[in-house]
Design a protein around this motif. Structure first.
Motif, PDB file in Angstrom:
ATOM      1  N   GLY A  68     -47.155  88.104  70.209  1.00  0.00           N
ATOM      2  CA  GLY A  68     -48.332  87.432  69.687  1.00  0.00           C
ATOM      3  C   GLY A  68     -48.666  86.132  70.387  1.00  0.00           C
ATOM      4  N   GLY A  69     -48.057  85.884  71.554  1.00  0.00           N
ATOM      5  CA  GLY A  69     -48.364  84.680  72.306  1.00  0.00           C
ATOM      6  C   GLY A  69     -47.606  83.442  71.874  1.00  0.00           C
ATOM      7  N   LEU A  79     -48.530  80.686  74.336  1.00  0.00           N
ATOM      8  CA  LEU A  79     -49.261  81.228  75.477  1.00  0.00           C
ATOM      9  C   LEU A  79     -50.773  81.145  75.275  1.00  0.00           C
ATOM     10  CD1 LEU A  79     -47.102  84.379  76.308  1.00  0.00           C
ATOM     11  CD2 LEU A  79     -46.977  82.086  77.293  1.00  0.00           C
ATOM     12  N   GLU A  80     -51.218  80.326  74.325  1.00  0.00           N
ATOM     13  CA  GLU A  80     -52.652  80.124  74.159  1.00  0.00           C
ATOM     14  C   GLU A  80     -53.132  79.206  75.286  1.00  0.00           C
ATOM     15  OE1 GLU A  80     -50.909  76.622  72.107  1.00  0.00           O
ATOM     16  OE2 GLU A  80     -50.403  78.737  72.116  1.00  0.00           O
ATOM     17  N   LEU A  81     -54.408  79.244  75.589  1.00  0.00           N
ATOM     18  CA  LEU A  81     -54.952  78.530  76.749  1.00  0.00           C
ATOM     19  C   LEU A  81     -54.699  77.032  76.709  1.00  0.00           C
ATOM     20  CD1 LEU A  81     -58.270  80.460  77.449  1.00  0.00           C
ATOM     21  CD2 LEU A  81     -56.123  80.514  78.739  1.00  0.00           C
ATOM     22  N   GLU A  82     -54.731  76.425  75.536  1.00  0.00           N
ATOM     23  CA  GLU A  82     -54.502  74.983  75.463  1.00  0.00           C
ATOM     24  C   GLU A  82     -53.109  74.626  75.957  1.00  0.00           C
ATOM     25  OE1 GLU A  82     -54.662  71.205  72.378  1.00  0.00           O
ATOM     26  OE2 GLU A  82     -54.802  73.226  71.563  1.00  0.00           O
ATOM     27  N   SER A  83     -52.088  75.314  75.467  1.00  0.00           N
ATOM     28  CA  SER A  83     -50.725  75.036  75.931  1.00  0.00           C
ATOM     29  C   SER A  83     -50.569  75.335  77.413  1.00  0.00           C
ATOM     30  CB  SER A  83     -49.699  75.856  75.145  1.00  0.00           C
ATOM     31  OG  SER A  83     -49.575  75.380  73.834  1.00  0.00           O
ATOM     32  N   ILE A 150     -59.473  88.220  72.835  1.00  0.00           N
ATOM     33  CA  ILE A 150     -59.354  89.443  72.045  1.00  0.00           C
ATOM     34  C   ILE A 150     -58.758  89.149  70.670  1.00  0.00           C
ATOM     35  CG2 ILE A 150     -58.256  91.715  71.942  1.00  0.00           C
ATOM     36  CD1 ILE A 150     -58.325  91.639  75.063  1.00  0.00           C
ATOM     37  N   ALA A 151     -57.629  88.459  70.649  1.00  0.00           N
ATOM     38  CA  ALA A 151     -56.933  88.170  69.389  1.00  0.00           C
ATOM     39  C   ALA A 151     -57.373  86.841  68.787  1.00  0.00           C
ATOM     40  CB  ALA A 151     -55.430  88.183  69.610  1.00  0.00           C
ATOM     41  N   GLN A 152     -58.121  86.059  69.527  1.00  0.00           N
ATOM     42  CA  GLN A 152     -58.652  84.763  69.124  1.00  0.00           C
ATOM     43  C   GLN A 152     -57.572  83.881  68.531  1.00  0.00           C
ATOM     44  OE1 GLN A 152     -61.971  86.144  66.881  1.00  0.00           O
ATOM     45  NE2 GLN A 152     -63.110  86.662  68.713  1.00  0.00           N
ATOM     46  N   GLU A 153     -57.733  83.407  67.301  1.00  0.00           N
ATOM     47  CA  GLU A 153     -56.778  82.437  66.758  1.00  0.00           C
ATOM     48  C   GLU A 153     -55.393  83.020  66.505  1.00  0.00           C
ATOM     49  OE1 GLU A 153     -58.619  84.339  63.205  1.00  0.00           O
ATOM     50  OE2 GLU A 153     -59.504  83.373  64.937  1.00  0.00           O
ATOM     51  N   LYS A 154     -55.277  84.341  66.440  1.00  0.00           N
ATOM     52  CA  LYS A 154     -53.954  84.942  66.227  1.00  0.00           C
ATOM     53  C   LYS A 154     -53.050  84.770  67.449  1.00  0.00           C
ATOM     54  CE  LYS A 154     -53.172  88.683  63.869  1.00  0.00           C
ATOM     55  NZ  LYS A 154     -53.164  90.073  63.429  1.00  0.00           N
ATOM     56  N   GLY A 158     -48.483  81.428  66.146  1.00  0.00           N
ATOM     57  CA  GLY A 158     -47.183  81.138  65.582  1.00  0.00           C
ATOM     58  C   GLY A 158     -46.801  82.017  64.413  1.00  0.00           C
ATOM     59  N   LYS A 159     -45.893  81.519  63.631  1.00  0.00           N
ATOM     60  CA  LYS A 159     -45.259  82.295  62.578  1.00  0.00           C
ATOM     61  C   LYS A 159     -46.212  82.664  61.438  1.00  0.00           C
ATOM     62  CE  LYS A 159     -40.787  80.426  63.621  1.00  0.00           C
ATOM     63  NZ  LYS A 159     -39.648  79.653  63.191  1.00  0.00           N
ATOM     64  N   ILE A 160     -47.347  82.014  61.347  1.00  0.00           N
ATOM     65  CA  ILE A 160     -48.260  82.361  60.250  1.00  0.00           C
ATOM     66  C   ILE A 160     -48.824  83.763  60.427  1.00  0.00           C
ATOM     67  CG2 ILE A 160     -48.858  79.981  59.711  1.00  0.00           C
ATOM     68  CD1 ILE A 160     -51.508  80.407  61.178  1.00  0.00           C
ATOM     69  N   TYR A 161     -48.815  84.280  61.667  1.00  0.00           N
ATOM     70  CA  TYR A 161     -49.315  85.621  61.917  1.00  0.00           C
ATOM     71  C   TYR A 161     -48.217  86.639  62.200  1.00  0.00           C
ATOM     72  CZ  TYR A 161     -53.819  83.333  62.246  1.00  0.00           C
ATOM     73  OH  TYR A 161     -54.946  82.609  61.967  1.00  0.00           O
ATOM     74  N   TYR A 162     -47.084  86.187  62.734  1.00  0.00           N
ATOM     75  CA  TYR A 162     -46.049  87.143  63.163  1.00  0.00           C
ATOM     76  C   TYR A 162     -44.721  86.844  62.532  1.00  0.00           C
ATOM     77  CZ  TYR A 162     -49.597  88.272  66.521  1.00  0.00           C
ATOM     78  OH  TYR A 162     -50.774  88.627  67.096  1.00  0.00           O
TER      79      TYR A 162
END
Length: 162
Positions: A68-69, A79-83, A150-154, A158-162
């Protein structure tokens, strides 16, 4: 006659439910498949095959720690673009992600972390990296860069989604 109709209807709905995800999975358009290639902002359009291959390779080689990045060892850096863009050097493009997968460095770029992070450089320690080609690394990097669209904020959430 009613039993046959109900049975046939059940069989048809099972078949449809099995094949529906394939029919509903629309190809990503060219704009979505366009990602930054290098630090000069040159772009590349990934083929649908590269995207599929990148997903498969990412899930096989990277998802154990980056599902999940996220980054399981450091949830503050995903692995989101900001980081990716805040790393040194910025890892928000294909070339720099490939460079990282070949020879990873700390987030500030000062130290090699090849003994800790799977990479081509440390393939003897991390066997999943042994057979990855440059084309494989390009597909993985492309997949990583597409996910925020594709997954946008997911993706990287972090752990709130996975």
């Amino acid at each position: 006659m009613i039993k046959k109709s109900v049975t046939l209807l059940l069989i048809l709905s099972l078949l449809l439910s099995f094949f529906t995800p394939l029919a509903q999975s629309a190809e990503l358009d060219e704009a979505t498949r366009t990602v930054t290639f290098d630090s000069s902002s040159k772009t590349i359009v990934l083929t649908p095959e590269q995207v599929k291959r990148g997903k498969r390779l990412f899930n096989n080689s990277c998802a154990q720690c980056h599902n999940g990045g996220i980054t399981k060892t450091n949830p503050n850096i995903g692995l989101e673009l900001e980081s990716l863009s805040l790393a040194t050097p910025a890892r928000d493009n294909i070339n720099n992600l490939i460079d990282y997968m070949k020879s990873p460095t700390s987030y500030d770029g000062q130290n090699s972390i090849a003994e800790l992070h799977p990479s081509i450089k440390s393939a003897e320690i991390f066997p999943k990296m042994r057979n990855l080609t440059d084309e494989d690394l390009l597909s993985i990097a492309g997949y990583i860069l597409l996910q925020p669209r594709i997954a946008q904020e997911k993706w990287g959430g972090g752990k709130i989604y996975y």
